[in-house]
Design a protein around this motif. Sequence first.
Motif, PDB file in Angstrom:
ATOM      1  N   SER A   1      58.514  26.803 -18.195  1.00 52.69           N
ATOM      2  CA  SER A   1      58.137  25.751 -17.260  1.00 52.69           C
ATOM      3  C   SER A   1      58.929  24.481 -17.527  1.00 52.69           C
ATOM      4  O   SER A   1      59.507  24.295 -18.603  1.00 52.69           O
ATOM      5  N   ILE A   2      58.920  23.620 -16.527  1.00 55.32           N
ATOM      6  CA  ILE A   2      59.261  22.211 -16.715  1.00 55.32           C
ATOM      7  C   ILE A   2      57.921  21.522 -16.939  1.00 55.32           C
ATOM      8  O   ILE A   2      56.990  21.708 -16.148  1.00 55.32           O
ATOM      9  N   ALA A   3      57.802  20.769 -18.020  1.00 60.46           N
ATOM     10  CA  ALA A   3      56.492  20.205 -18.344  1.00 60.46           C
ATOM     11  C   ALA A   3      56.613  18.804 -18.913  1.00 60.46           C
ATOM     12  O   ALA A   3      57.595  18.471 -19.582  1.00 60.46           O
ATOM     13  N   ARG A   4      55.599  18.010 -18.633  1.00 62.45           N
ATOM     14  CA  ARG A   4      55.488  16.677 -19.226  1.00 62.45           C
ATOM     15  C   ARG A   4      54.735  16.803 -20.549  1.00 62.45           C
ATOM     16  O   ARG A   4      53.681  17.436 -20.617  1.00 62.45           O
ATOM     17  N   GLN A   5      55.315  16.211 -21.599  1.00 58.80           N
ATOM     18  CA  GLN A   5      54.699  16.246 -22.921  1.00 58.80           C
ATOM     19  C   GLN A   5      54.574  14.826 -23.456  1.00 58.80           C
ATOM     20  O   GLN A   5      55.321  13.931 -23.046  1.00 58.80           O
ATOM     21  N   ARG A   6      53.665  14.641 -24.404  1.00 59.26           N
ATOM     22  CA  ARG A   6      53.441  13.311 -24.982  1.00 59.26           C
ATOM     23  C   ARG A   6      53.406  13.420 -26.502  1.00 59.26           C
ATOM     24  O   ARG A   6      52.797  14.345 -27.050  1.00 59.26           O
ATOM     25  N   TYR A   7      54.042  12.450 -27.160  1.00 61.36           N
ATOM     26  CA  TYR A   7      54.143  12.463 -28.618  1.00 61.36           C
ATOM     27  C   TYR A   7      53.944  11.054 -29.164  1.00 61.36           C
ATOM     28  O   TYR A   7      54.088  10.067 -28.443  1.00 61.36           O
ATOM     29  N   GLU A   8      53.656  10.987 -30.466  1.00 65.20           N
ATOM     30  CA  GLU A   8      53.615   9.709 -31.168  1.00 65.20           C
ATOM     31  C   GLU A   8      54.854   9.591 -32.054  1.00 65.20           C
ATOM     32  O   GLU A   8      55.172  10.511 -32.813  1.00 65.20           O
ATOM     33  N   TRP A   9      55.545   8.452 -31.939  1.00 61.95           N
ATOM     34  CA  TRP A   9      56.757   8.202 -32.732  1.00 61.95           C
ATOM     35  C   TRP A   9      56.347   7.457 -34.007  1.00 61.95           C
ATOM     36  O   TRP A   9      56.650   6.288 -34.212  1.00 61.95           O
ATOM     37  N   THR A  10      55.617   8.144 -34.855  1.00 63.70           N
ATOM     38  CA  THR A  10      55.126   7.557 -36.099  1.00 63.70           C
ATOM     39  C   THR A  10      55.227   8.595 -37.210  1.00 63.70           C
ATOM     40  O   THR A  10      55.397   9.794 -36.946  1.00 63.70           O
ATOM     41  N   GLY A  11      55.093   8.131 -38.448  1.00 68.67           N
ATOM     42  CA  GLY A  11      55.081   9.047 -39.581  1.00 68.67           C
ATOM     43  C   GLY A  11      56.299   9.942 -39.608  1.00 68.67           C
ATOM     44  O   GLY A  11      57.437   9.483 -39.554  1.00 68.67           O
ATOM     45  N   ALA A  12      56.047  11.253 -39.668  1.00 65.11           N
ATOM     46  CA  ALA A  12      57.142  12.226 -39.718  1.00 65.11           C
ATOM     47  C   ALA A  12      57.723  12.509 -38.344  1.00 65.11           C
ATOM     48  O   ALA A  12      58.683  13.263 -38.226  1.00 65.11           O
ATOM     49  N   GLY A  13      57.160  11.909 -37.299  1.00 65.55           N
ATOM     50  CA  GLY A  13      57.738  12.036 -35.971  1.00 65.55           C
ATOM     51  C   GLY A  13      57.010  13.005 -35.065  1.00 65.55           C
ATOM     52  O   GLY A  13      56.031  13.651 -35.459  1.00 65.55           O
ATOM     53  N   PRO A  14      57.472  13.117 -33.810  1.00 61.98           N
ATOM     54  CA  PRO A  14      56.832  13.980 -32.816  1.00 61.98           C
ATOM     55  C   PRO A  14      56.719  15.433 -33.284  1.00 61.98           C
ATOM     56  O   PRO A  14      57.674  15.998 -33.820  1.00 61.98           O
ATOM     57  N   VAL A  15      55.554  16.009 -33.056  1.00 59.16           N
ATOM     58  CA  VAL A  15      55.286  17.382 -33.487  1.00 59.16           C
ATOM     59  C   VAL A  15      55.065  18.255 -32.259  1.00 59.16           C
ATOM     60  O   VAL A  15      54.228  17.941 -31.405  1.00 59.16           O
ATOM     61  N   LEU A  16      55.811  19.349 -32.165  1.00 57.04           N
ATOM     62  CA  LEU A  16      55.612  20.302 -31.078  1.00 57.04           C
ATOM     63  C   LEU A  16      54.327  21.092 -31.308  1.00 57.04           C
ATOM     64  O   LEU A  16      53.871  21.252 -32.444  1.00 57.04           O
ATOM     65  N   LYS A  17      53.763  21.612 -30.238  1.00 64.75           N
ATOM     66  CA  LYS A  17      52.485  22.316 -30.345  1.00 64.75           C
ATOM     67  C   LYS A  17      52.571  23.554 -31.223  1.00 64.75           C
ATOM     68  O   LYS A  17      51.610  23.902 -31.913  1.00 64.75           O
TER      69      LYS A  17
ATOM     70  N   ARG B   1      54.492  23.919 -33.793  1.00 66.69           N
ATOM     71  CA  ARG B   1      54.719  23.442 -35.160  1.00 66.69           C
ATOM     72  C   ARG B   1      55.769  24.244 -35.932  1.00 66.69           C
ATOM     73  O   ARG B   1      55.777  24.257 -37.158  1.00 66.69           O
ATOM     74  N   THR B   2      56.650  24.925 -35.227  1.00 66.21           N
ATOM     75  CA  THR B   2      57.703  25.676 -35.913  1.00 66.21           C
ATOM     76  C   THR B   2      59.016  24.903 -35.947  1.00 66.21           C
ATOM     77  O   THR B   2      59.996  25.389 -36.501  1.00 66.21           O
ATOM     78  N   LYS B   3      59.016  23.704 -35.379  1.00 65.88           N
ATOM     79  CA  LYS B   3      60.246  22.924 -35.291  1.00 65.88           C
ATOM     80  C   LYS B   3      59.991  21.505 -35.790  1.00 65.88           C
ATOM     81  O   LYS B   3      58.878  20.990 -35.683  1.00 65.88           O
ATOM     82  N   THR B   4      61.035  20.877 -36.303  1.00 66.13           N
ATOM     83  CA  THR B   4      60.917  19.542 -36.880  1.00 66.13           C
ATOM     84  C   THR B   4      61.844  18.579 -36.155  1.00 66.13           C
ATOM     85  O   THR B   4      63.020  18.889 -35.934  1.00 66.13           O
ATOM     86  N   ILE B   5      61.318  17.409 -35.803  1.00 62.51           N
ATOM     87  CA  ILE B   5      62.129  16.418 -35.104  1.00 62.51           C
ATOM     88  C   ILE B   5      63.315  16.000 -35.966  1.00 62.51           C
ATOM     89  O   ILE B   5      63.189  15.782 -37.172  1.00 62.51           O
ATOM     90  N   GLN B   6      64.479  15.892 -35.333  1.00 60.28           N
ATOM     91  CA  GLN B   6      65.693  15.467 -36.026  1.00 60.28           C
ATOM     92  C   GLN B   6      66.146  14.079 -35.591  1.00 60.28           C
ATOM     93  O   GLN B   6      66.765  13.348 -36.355  1.00 60.28           O
TER      94      GLN B   6
END
Length: 231
Positions: free
Chosen positions: A202-218, A220-225
């Motif tokens: 899908s094309i989807a709208r997602q929301r994240y917090e830019w704090t701590g270790a950074g945005p987390v995908l649902k 959780r198998t990937k890490t923000i770079q």
Amino acid sequence: MDNRRAIAPVTAALLVLAGATAGPALAAAPPAARPHPHARALAATEPGAEDEAAERQRIVDRTTDALTTPKRFRLKRGGPVLRSVPGRPDKDTNYLGKGNSNANMNEYNDFARNPGRSQWCGYFAAAMWGRRGVPADSGSSRAWRTGVGDRWHPYAADDLPLPGDVLMWAGRGTAGHVGVVAAVSGTRITTVEGNTGYHKDSIARQRYEWTGAGPVLKDRTKTIQGFASRF
């Protein structure tokens, strides 16, 4: 009476008083806060400011169009071209499939004529940038980190992206992922992403917090770079 003796103490007192009142006025003002290195409003007089702001808005407008208007997809290679129905199963989703198809063949990845293009988040991001300034291998999430030169910003909690930038996550033993920033409000980052959400097709709208270790995908198998910028 010696007038000089009477004047001397008064003169000395005035000098002391003058020094006391002048001291604070002469004190150095505290240094002004340094502007944020990236997430800042461009001054209207800054060269290219209007062009950059206009292009960022065009990118955001493309994400809105992608999310809210029908897009073309196929359920099998060489099959009929179908059109999505935006808003299903929710207002933040434009599912490019039917049922549990998960075909990953759509207008962004050339309907996956090349099976290696089935992961299409990078192709979606490239389309949102108008295919200008994108890495040579835009289908590779890694290329959004390594292929944009000094327009790459490693993740830092105090270096927020701007609308139009592309976030990049690296996978741990899996493929990475990218998403286009559509809005920033404080530390809340809203993205529009391809190859995600419902059935991951899908094309989807997602929301994240830019704090701590950074945005987390649902998942959780990937890490923000970090993020790539067009500018």
